[in-house]
Scaffold this motif. Structure first.
Motif: not given
Length: 75
Positions: A32-55
């Motif tokens: 459960f903790w590993v899956a949560g960490a993977l989901l959190l890292s995926g969410l951070i990756t999506v946010v950073v990618s969207a920010y880069q595209k926006l800039t």
């Protein structure tokens, strides 16, 4: 003797069952903790990618506006 061995087998099997159940729950909690960490890292990756595209898009718009301003100044 048979009943003693049977009783000991039942007692030991109950202890083993409790141990394996506890271990299974512990591994499940880790999963459960590993899956949560993977989901959190995926969410951070999506946010950073969207920010880069926006800039990148904003930089493109800024360059176009600079060119338009230069054209207006030339006229």
């Amino acid at each position: 003797m048979f009943w003693t061995v049977l009783l000991l087998s039942i007692c030991f099997s109950a202890i083993v069952l409790l141990g394996t159940s506890w271990l299974g729950m512990l591994i499940g909690e880790w999963a459960f903790w590993v899956a949560g960490a993977l989901l959190l890292s995926g969410l951070i990756t999506v946010v950073v990618s969207a920010y880069q595209k926006l800039t990148v898009q904003l930089d493109s718009v800024e360059k176009k506006l600079d060119r338009l301003i230069e054209q207006k100044e030339e006229e």
